[in-house]
Design a protein around this motif. Sequence first.
Motif, short mmCIF file in Angstrom:
data_model
loop_
_atom_site.label_atom_id
_atom_site.label_comp_id
_atom_site.label_asym_id
_atom_site.label_seq_id
_atom_site.Cartn_x
_atom_site.Cartn_y
_atom_site.Cartn_z
N GLY A 280 63.73 13.94 53.77
CA GLY A 280 62.31 13.64 53.77
C GLY A 280 61.44 14.72 54.38
O GLY A 280 60.21 14.61 54.36
N GLN A 281 62.04 15.77 54.91
CA GLN A 281 61.25 16.85 55.51
C GLN A 281 60.39 17.50 54.41
O GLN A 281 60.87 17.85 53.34
CB GLN A 281 62.19 17.90 56.12
N LYS A 282 59.10 17.65 54.70
CA LYS A 282 58.16 18.21 53.74
C LYS A 282 57.37 19.31 54.41
O LYS A 282 56.75 19.09 55.45
CB LYS A 282 57.22 17.11 53.23
N GLU A 283 57.43 20.51 53.86
CA GLU A 283 56.81 21.67 54.48
C GLU A 283 55.88 22.39 53.50
O GLU A 283 56.26 22.66 52.36
CB GLU A 283 57.88 22.66 54.96
N LEU A 284 54.66 22.66 53.97
CA LEU A 284 53.75 23.48 53.18
C LEU A 284 54.20 24.93 53.29
O LEU A 284 54.34 25.47 54.39
CB LEU A 284 52.32 23.34 53.72
N PHE A 285 54.43 25.56 52.15
CA PHE A 285 54.93 26.94 52.16
C PHE A 285 53.83 27.94 51.81
O PHE A 285 53.61 28.91 52.52
CB PHE A 285 56.10 27.07 51.18
N LEU A 286 53.14 27.72 50.71
CA LEU A 286 52.05 28.62 50.30
C LEU A 286 50.81 27.78 49.98
O LEU A 286 50.88 26.83 49.20
CB LEU A 286 52.44 29.44 49.06
N LYS A 287 49.69 28.14 50.60
CA LYS A 287 48.43 27.43 50.37
C LYS A 287 47.75 27.96 49.12
O LYS A 287 47.69 29.17 48.89
CB LYS A 287 47.52 27.61 51.59
N GLY A 288 47.24 27.05 48.31
CA GLY A 288 46.53 27.46 47.10
C GLY A 288 45.21 28.14 47.42
O GLY A 288 44.61 27.93 48.48
N GLY A 289 44.73 28.98 46.50
CA GLY A 289 43.45 29.68 46.68
C GLY A 289 42.28 28.72 46.63
O GLY A 289 42.30 27.72 45.90
N LYS A 290 41.26 29.02 47.39
CA LYS A 290 40.08 28.15 47.44
C LYS A 290 39.18 28.42 46.23
O LYS A 290 39.00 29.55 45.80
CB LYS A 290 39.32 28.39 48.74
N GLY A 291 38.61 27.34 45.70
CA GLY A 291 37.71 27.49 44.56
C GLY A 291 36.39 28.14 44.97
O GLY A 291 35.92 27.99 46.11
N GLY B 43 36.97 32.42 42.21
CA GLY B 43 37.96 31.72 43.04
C GLY B 43 38.85 32.71 43.78
O GLY B 43 39.06 33.85 43.33
N ILE B 44 39.39 32.29 44.92
CA ILE B 44 40.31 33.13 45.69
C ILE B 44 41.70 33.00 45.09
O ILE B 44 42.16 31.91 44.75
CB ILE B 44 40.32 32.70 47.17
N LYS B 45 42.37 34.12 44.93
CA LYS B 45 43.72 34.10 44.34
C LYS B 45 44.71 33.41 45.27
O LYS B 45 44.57 33.44 46.50
CB LYS B 45 44.18 35.53 44.05
N GLY B 46 45.73 32.82 44.69
CA GLY B 46 46.78 32.18 45.48
C GLY B 46 47.70 33.21 46.11
O GLY B 46 47.58 34.42 45.87
N GLN B 47 48.63 32.73 46.90
CA GLN B 47 49.60 33.59 47.57
C GLN B 47 50.88 33.67 46.75
O GLN B 47 51.19 32.78 45.96
CB GLN B 47 49.92 33.03 48.96
N SER B 48 51.62 34.74 46.96
CA SER B 48 52.88 34.92 46.24
C SER B 48 53.94 35.47 47.19
O SER B 48 53.64 36.29 48.07
CB SER B 48 52.68 35.88 45.06
N LYS C 92 36.81 29.42 39.27
CA LYS C 92 35.51 30.09 39.45
C LYS C 92 34.39 29.07 39.59
O LYS C 92 34.39 28.01 38.94
CB LYS C 92 35.22 31.00 38.26
N GLY C 93 33.41 29.42 40.42
CA GLY C 93 32.20 28.61 40.47
C GLY C 93 31.40 28.82 39.19
O GLY C 93 31.45 29.88 38.56
N ALA C 94 30.64 27.81 38.80
CA ALA C 94 29.89 27.88 37.54
C ALA C 94 28.47 28.41 37.75
O ALA C 94 27.85 28.16 38.78
CB ALA C 94 29.83 26.50 36.89
N VAL C 95 28.00 29.15 36.77
CA VAL C 95 26.60 29.55 36.72
C VAL C 95 25.94 28.71 35.64
O VAL C 95 26.24 28.85 34.44
CB VAL C 95 26.46 31.05 36.40
N SER C 96 25.07 27.80 36.04
CA SER C 96 24.47 26.86 35.10
C SER C 96 23.10 26.43 35.61
O SER C 96 22.84 26.46 36.82
CB SER C 96 25.39 25.64 34.94
N ASP D 190 31.26 23.82 41.87
CA ASP D 190 32.29 24.65 42.50
C ASP D 190 33.59 24.62 41.70
O ASP D 190 33.91 23.64 41.01
CB ASP D 190 32.60 24.15 43.91
N GLY D 191 34.34 25.69 41.84
CA GLY D 191 35.67 25.73 41.25
C GLY D 191 36.66 24.89 42.06
O GLY D 191 36.49 24.70 43.27
N GLY D 192 37.68 24.38 41.40
CA GLY D 192 38.70 23.58 42.09
C GLY D 192 39.68 24.46 42.84
O GLY D 192 39.94 25.61 42.45
#
Length: 343
Positions: free
Chosen positions: A111-122, A143-148, A17-21, A37-39
């Motif tokens: 060594g093959q590396k594949e992005l499967f699910l993108k994390g939620g944006k802060g 924050g935006i929820k991640g994918q499942s 979550k973004g901060a209120v400060s 901002d949230g991470g």
Amino acid sequence: MFIDKVKLTLSSGNGGKGAVSFRREKHVPLGGPDGGDGGDGGDVLFICDNNAHTLANFKGKKELKAQNGEDGQRRNRTGKRGQNLEIIVPEGTQVIDDESGELLLDLVFEGQKELFLKGGKGGLGNIHFKNATNQRPDYAQPGIKGQSKFVRLELKLIADVGLVGFPNVGKSTLISVLSNARPEIANYEFTTLTPKLGVVEVDEDHSFVMADIPGIIEGASKGKGLGLEFLRHIERTAFLLFVLDPLRNDDLKTQFEILRKELENFSKKLFQRNFGVMISKSDSVNLGAEFAEKIANETMALKKYLEAQNNPQSFILEVSSLEKTGLSELKFKLFECKNKTQA
């Protein structure tokens, strides 16, 4: 323990979550918003590693999740990004949507590396919402929820040549004398309970990989025996070698027809694969002239049958793994056919 199929729920991390400060400093009477901002949440990635050989690491696990992003902080400090979830799998692992059956990822090389699910944006902190009409915004973005995703991981061994045959016909003995594999060998059926891979050295510069699976029996396509459960491990092979046993009750042609029918029931694609035929235990002709004549007649009948098949690379070779006769010819023939198929 050999495990080649697991089901998992995979989730990427939620954004913080973004901060209120608001600035609170002694000599700044009109301090404005300073919420950070949230991470971002962590991603889910698959990494192919040839040091892994089974999916046993996932046994007993039902859910794996990347780390959530941390919330934003005062003084415009951004929350820490969530740690990625890196899933290490063997070569040949497929990631399948368990609900739709769709193939999502196919990991086939080291060594093959594949992005499967993108994390939620802060979420953005309240510092971003200050404007001329709103000098003290008291809100920030969540924050935006991640994918499942509910997935099925299936391991399909990667080999050049796949062995197909009934139980106890000499497949395990063959792969043990041709390659570096050391399967269990005994005088009873179903000694091979899991797929085995072996590297066959053709010469100093050339080799190929051979796969042995548990023996197939008639009715395997209806759930009998063990072989059908592991047939997917030879789906990737470039070439099939049918191993027939002259000591079985069924003649050679009948054995071949039964095995081909079971392959067809499992996969049309696998059924159409180029193949050769090896008659094992060729030393059994020493059992007498009458038996030798019987095998010669069965071999001739099988050759005539194969001539009618649409497989220009088909061959029949007699081999004795015990006496090590015919092995060199078989090795070079398999290497030649494998190369022609892959060309």
